[in-house]
Write a protein that holds these residues in place. Structure first.
Motif, PDB file in Angstrom:
ATOM      1  N   ASP A 134       1.109   7.175 -57.650  1.00  0.00           N
ATOM      2  CA  ASP A 134       0.835   6.623 -56.316  1.00  0.00           C
ATOM      3  C   ASP A 134       0.516   7.760 -55.354  1.00  0.00           C
ATOM      4  OD1 ASP A 134       1.441   4.052 -57.174  1.00  0.00           O
ATOM      5  OD2 ASP A 134       3.403   3.973 -56.210  1.00  0.00           O
ATOM      6  N   MET A 135      -0.178   7.443 -54.271  1.00  0.00           N
ATOM      7  CA  MET A 135      -0.439   8.461 -53.250  1.00  0.00           C
ATOM      8  C   MET A 135       0.499   8.230 -52.065  1.00  0.00           C
ATOM      9  SD  MET A 135      -1.949  11.212 -52.569  1.00  0.00           S
ATOM     10  CE  MET A 135      -3.383  11.443 -53.609  1.00  0.00           C
ATOM     11  N   GLU A 136       1.146   9.297 -51.634  1.00  0.00           N
ATOM     12  CA  GLU A 136       2.078   9.203 -50.506  1.00  0.00           C
ATOM     13  C   GLU A 136       1.370   9.649 -49.222  1.00  0.00           C
ATOM     14  OE1 GLU A 136       6.210  10.091 -51.921  1.00  0.00           O
ATOM     15  OE2 GLU A 136       5.116  10.761 -53.685  1.00  0.00           O
ATOM     16  N   VAL A 187      -7.080   2.333 -52.428  1.00  0.00           N
ATOM     17  CA  VAL A 187      -6.292   1.508 -51.490  1.00  0.00           C
ATOM     18  C   VAL A 187      -6.721   1.863 -50.063  1.00  0.00           C
ATOM     19  CG1 VAL A 187      -4.289   1.426 -53.039  1.00  0.00           C
ATOM     20  CG2 VAL A 187      -4.387   3.196 -51.269  1.00  0.00           C
ATOM     21  N   LYS A 188      -6.326   1.011 -49.106  1.00  0.00           N
ATOM     22  CA  LYS A 188      -6.658   1.345 -47.710  1.00  0.00           C
ATOM     23  C   LYS A 188      -5.750   2.445 -47.175  1.00  0.00           C
ATOM     24  CE  LYS A 188      -8.635  -3.094 -46.346  1.00  0.00           C
ATOM     25  NZ  LYS A 188      -8.607  -4.175 -45.328  1.00  0.00           N
ATOM     26  N   GLY A 189      -4.495   2.480 -47.640  1.00  0.00           N
ATOM     27  CA  GLY A 189      -3.544   3.486 -47.139  1.00  0.00           C
ATOM     28  C   GLY A 189      -2.414   2.800 -46.398  1.00  0.00           C
ATOM     29  N   ALA A 190      -1.180   3.078 -46.816  1.00  0.00           N
ATOM     30  CA  ALA A 190      -0.028   2.358 -46.281  1.00  0.00           C
ATOM     31  C   ALA A 190       0.746   3.141 -45.229  1.00  0.00           C
ATOM     32  CB  ALA A 190       0.922   2.010 -47.430  1.00  0.00           C
ATOM     33  N   TYR A 191       0.333   4.372 -44.933  1.00  0.00           N
ATOM     34  CA  TYR A 191       1.155   5.220 -44.075  1.00  0.00           C
ATOM     35  C   TYR A 191       0.540   5.373 -42.691  1.00  0.00           C
ATOM     36  CZ  TYR A 191       3.353   6.212 -48.501  1.00  0.00           C
ATOM     37  OH  TYR A 191       3.996   6.067 -49.695  1.00  0.00           O
ATOM     38  N   LYS A 192       1.394   5.616 -41.721  1.00  0.00           N
ATOM     39  CA  LYS A 192       0.905   5.880 -40.362  1.00  0.00           C
ATOM     40  C   LYS A 192       0.447   7.334 -40.338  1.00  0.00           C
ATOM     41  CE  LYS A 192       3.642   6.736 -36.734  1.00  0.00           C
ATOM     42  NZ  LYS A 192       3.002   7.814 -35.972  1.00  0.00           N
ATOM     43  N   ALA A 296       3.775 -10.747 -39.239  1.00  0.00           N
ATOM     44  CA  ALA A 296       4.210 -12.135 -39.435  1.00  0.00           C
ATOM     45  C   ALA A 296       5.341 -12.206 -40.461  1.00  0.00           C
ATOM     46  CB  ALA A 296       3.035 -12.993 -39.902  1.00  0.00           C
ATOM     47  N   ASN A 297       5.431 -11.214 -41.341  1.00  0.00           N
ATOM     48  CA  ASN A 297       6.502 -11.220 -42.340  1.00  0.00           C
ATOM     49  C   ASN A 297       7.884 -11.092 -41.695  1.00  0.00           C
ATOM     50  OD1 ASN A 297       4.716 -11.335 -44.465  1.00  0.00           O
ATOM     51  ND2 ASN A 297       4.653  -9.124 -44.782  1.00  0.00           N
ATOM     52  N   VAL A 298       7.901 -10.548 -40.478  1.00  0.00           N
ATOM     53  CA  VAL A 298       9.190 -10.290 -39.841  1.00  0.00           C
ATOM     54  C   VAL A 298       9.947 -11.589 -39.595  1.00  0.00           C
ATOM     55  CG1 VAL A 298      10.317  -9.351 -37.803  1.00  0.00           C
ATOM     56  CG2 VAL A 298       8.335  -8.214 -38.783  1.00  0.00           C
TER      57      VAL A 298
HETATM   58  C1  FAD Z   1      -1.683  -2.371 -56.386  1.00  0.00           C
HETATM   59  C2  FAD Z   1      -1.529  -1.636 -55.081  1.00  0.00           C
HETATM   60  C3  FAD Z   1      -1.068  -0.338 -55.092  1.00  0.00           C
HETATM   61  C4  FAD Z   1      -0.966   0.390 -53.914  1.00  0.00           C
HETATM   62  N1  FAD Z   1      -0.619   1.719 -53.952  1.00  0.00           N
HETATM   63  C5  FAD Z   1      -0.649   2.447 -52.808  1.00  0.00           C
HETATM   64  C6  FAD Z   1      -0.464   3.857 -52.822  1.00  0.00           C
HETATM   65  O1  FAD Z   1      -0.262   4.484 -53.872  1.00  0.00           O
HETATM   66  N2  FAD Z   1      -0.511   4.523 -51.644  1.00  0.00           N
HETATM   67  C7  FAD Z   1      -0.745   3.871 -50.450  1.00  0.00           C
HETATM   68  O2  FAD Z   1      -0.812   4.518 -49.409  1.00  0.00           O
HETATM   69  N3  FAD Z   1      -0.901   2.537 -50.412  1.00  0.00           N
HETATM   70  C8  FAD Z   1      -0.867   1.817 -51.549  1.00  0.00           C
HETATM   71  N4  FAD Z   1      -1.072   0.453 -51.486  1.00  0.00           N
HETATM   72  C9  FAD Z   1      -1.028  -0.244 -50.167  1.00  0.00           C
HETATM   73  C10 FAD Z   1      -2.370  -0.243 -49.461  1.00  0.00           C
HETATM   74  O3  FAD Z   1      -2.673   1.060 -49.016  1.00  0.00           O
HETATM   75  C11 FAD Z   1      -2.338  -1.186 -48.252  1.00  0.00           C
HETATM   76  O4  FAD Z   1      -1.387  -0.746 -47.338  1.00  0.00           O
HETATM   77  C12 FAD Z   1      -2.057  -2.638 -48.583  1.00  0.00           C
HETATM   78  O5  FAD Z   1      -2.665  -3.015 -49.779  1.00  0.00           O
HETATM   79  C13 FAD Z   1      -2.582  -3.576 -47.479  1.00  0.00           C
HETATM   80  O6  FAD Z   1      -3.956  -3.400 -47.338  1.00  0.00           O
HETATM   81  P1  FAD Z   1      -5.046  -4.495 -47.830  1.00  0.00           P
HETATM   82  O7  FAD Z   1      -6.073  -3.758 -48.594  1.00  0.00           O
HETATM   83  O8  FAD Z   1      -4.401  -5.603 -48.547  1.00  0.00           O
HETATM   84  O9  FAD Z   1      -5.770  -4.958 -46.508  1.00  0.00           O
HETATM   85  P2  FAD Z   1      -5.254  -5.488 -45.092  1.00  0.00           P
HETATM   86  O10 FAD Z   1      -6.460  -5.489 -44.212  1.00  0.00           O
HETATM   87  O11 FAD Z   1      -4.047  -4.739 -44.646  1.00  0.00           O
HETATM   88  O12 FAD Z   1      -4.812  -6.969 -45.416  1.00  0.00           O
HETATM   89  C14 FAD Z   1      -5.720  -7.966 -45.835  1.00  0.00           C
HETATM   90  C15 FAD Z   1      -4.983  -9.280 -46.047  1.00  0.00           C
HETATM   91  O13 FAD Z   1      -4.053  -9.140 -47.116  1.00  0.00           O
HETATM   92  C16 FAD Z   1      -2.851  -9.835 -46.851  1.00  0.00           C
HETATM   93  N5  FAD Z   1      -1.752  -8.845 -46.750  1.00  0.00           N
HETATM   94  C17 FAD Z   1      -1.867  -7.497 -46.729  1.00  0.00           C
HETATM   95  N6  FAD Z   1      -0.658  -6.910 -46.675  1.00  0.00           N
HETATM   96  C18 FAD Z   1       0.242  -7.919 -46.646  1.00  0.00           C
HETATM   97  C19 FAD Z   1       1.658  -7.963 -46.595  1.00  0.00           C
HETATM   98  N7  FAD Z   1       2.405  -6.858 -46.557  1.00  0.00           N
HETATM   99  N8  FAD Z   1       2.259  -9.174 -46.595  1.00  0.00           N
HETATM  100  C20 FAD Z   1       1.540 -10.316 -46.632  1.00  0.00           C
HETATM  101  N9  FAD Z   1       0.179 -10.346 -46.686  1.00  0.00           N
HETATM  102  C21 FAD Z   1      -0.445  -9.159 -46.693  1.00  0.00           C
HETATM  103  C22 FAD Z   1      -3.052 -10.550 -45.558  1.00  0.00           C
HETATM  104  O14 FAD Z   1      -3.571 -11.837 -45.872  1.00  0.00           O
HETATM  105  C23 FAD Z   1      -4.108  -9.714 -44.875  1.00  0.00           C
HETATM  106  O15 FAD Z   1      -4.845 -10.418 -43.944  1.00  0.00           O
HETATM  107  C24 FAD Z   1      -1.237  -0.259 -52.660  1.00  0.00           C
HETATM  108  C25 FAD Z   1      -1.714  -1.570 -52.658  1.00  0.00           C
HETATM  109  C26 FAD Z   1      -1.879  -2.247 -53.824  1.00  0.00           C
HETATM  110  C27 FAD Z   1      -2.434  -3.646 -53.776  1.00  0.00           C
END
Ligand code: FAD
Length: 309
Positions: A134-136, A187-192, A296-298
């Motif tokens: 995974d990427m941090e 991925v889009k990226g999960a971190y601030k 909304a999950n909150v």
């Molecule tokens: C298999 C997998 C592995 C990943 N590994 C990494 C990683 O190694 N490093 C990293 O930085 N990030 C990782 N991520 C997280 C990623 O970076 C995003 O933060 C996350 O996927 C949300 O972005 P999105 O592409 O779904 O688009 P968004 O534009 O955020 O969301 C699109 C739609 O998806 C749904 N959705 C998204 N998130 C949620 C949620 N939490 N709860 C409910 N519905 C939601 C909603 O319907 C939303 O409208 C991973 C994601 C996936 C799917």
């Protein structure tokens, strides 16, 4: 649902000991507890049961034994031993052999050589597996890619990495990893992240994601398009069909508990879909990132807490 303020707020909450104690105490207590929506359980048995459920629906899976940001060599060693036990359990269970892990779980922030050694112990034991690093957050991007390249130079080929579209550098990193012939999960990226290194607007991240998806489908090596975003998914389907790229040359990936409807409809349409199944006792940071992505999950967490306390 890529709201920067919400992400920042949840990163702040994730650092609060009070919130951590409350959420950790009640989140997984019962089969109906709120954190179980995103986390398969605290034990490997629960993870394997979830993997069986996922596979029974025609989906693929990758198991993530949660953990990150450890601060001592002893913890890194313990996490590695835990991973070796997970590998044994997966082998015995017969579920798909695919793991995802984080390098800071294996000691990256303590000592880089230790993290490489621990990765080698895992890869040597992971016979017939694919292991995704995974990427941090961005302070770890360079070092994660360097460790990955070290492993590649050591001839490990059942390992892949993740790149994040929100970082400005990712187009270049895609070229770098594609040249090796290695697999990328996009991925889009999960971190601030700060604006010095990352796009802040959702529209910019989405544009980068679309551009990079196209590069990976044409020049990549079995890429994983990891997103729940229907726009990204539709664009991937359209692009692959226009270019005659067969559905078995890439896979979609989604997180456990998110957009199950989409997971199943893609499988029914003949696409490969892999579900990322997190489990383990260290679930709090992962859980808070999922809340930050979708405020909304909150409300369901608050309802969950009220029904438990
Ligand atoms: C298999 C997998 C592995 C990943 N590994 C990494 C990683 O190694 N490093 C990293 O930085 N990030 C990782 N991520 C997280 C990623 O970076 C995003 O933060 C996350 O996927 C949300 O972005 P999105 O592409 O779904 O688009 P968004 O534009 O955020 O969301 C699109 C739609 O998806 C749904 N959705 C998204 N998130 C949620 C949620 N939490 N709860 C409910 N519905 C939601 C909603 O319907 C939303 O409208 C991973 C994601 C996936 C799917």
């Amino acid at each position: 649902m890529f709201d920067k303020a919400a992400k920042a707020f949840f990163h702040l909450l994730a650092r609060s000991e009070g919130v951590k104690t409350l959420v950790s105490q009640y989140g997984m207590r019962k089969p109906s507890s709120f954190a179980r929506r995103f986390i398969a359980g605290e034990t490997v048995e629960e993870a394997i049961a979830a993997a069986r459920g996922v596979e029974a629906q025609g989906l693929l899976q990758t198991l993530d034994y949660l953990g990150e940001s450890i601060t001592s060599m002893a913890e890194a060693d313990a996490a590695t031993l835990d991973y070796l036990r997970v590998i044994d359990a997966v082998k015995q269970s017969g579920v798909i052999r695919n793991l995802s892990l984080k390098l800071t779980q294996l000691g990256l922030s303590v000592d880089r050589a230790t993290a490489v050694d621990n990765m080698r112990r895992i890869l040597d034991a992971a016979d017939g597996f694919f292991v995704r690093i995974d990427m941090e957050n961005s302070p770890y991007t360079d070092i994660t890619l360097e460790v990955f390249e070290t492993l590649w130079a050591l001839k490990y080929r059942h390992v892949g990495v993740v790149l994040q579209s929100d970082l400005y550098r990712t187009d270049e990193d895609i070229k770098r990893i594609n040249q090796l012939g290695a697999r990328i999960r996009l991925v889009k990226g999960a971190y601030k992240e700060p604006r010095t290194v990352a796009y802040q607007r959702k529209a910019d991240v989405d544009a980068a994601y679309l551009r990079q998806m196209q590069v990976l489908l044409t020049e990549g090596h079995y890429p994983a398009i990891a997103t729940h975003d229907p726009h990204m998914i539709t664009a991937t389907k359209r692009f692959s069909s226009e270019r005659g790229i067969a559905a078995d040359r890439f896979e979609f990936q989604m997180l456990y508990g998110i957009r199950r409807d989409l997971q199943l409809s893609l499988t029914r349409d003949g696409y490969r879909v892999r579900i990322y199944i997190p489990f383990g006792r260290q679930w709090f940071p992962y859980f808070m990132r999922r809340l930050g992505e979708r405020p909304a999950n909150v409300s369901f967490v608050v309802r969950g807490l009220l029904s438990e306390v």
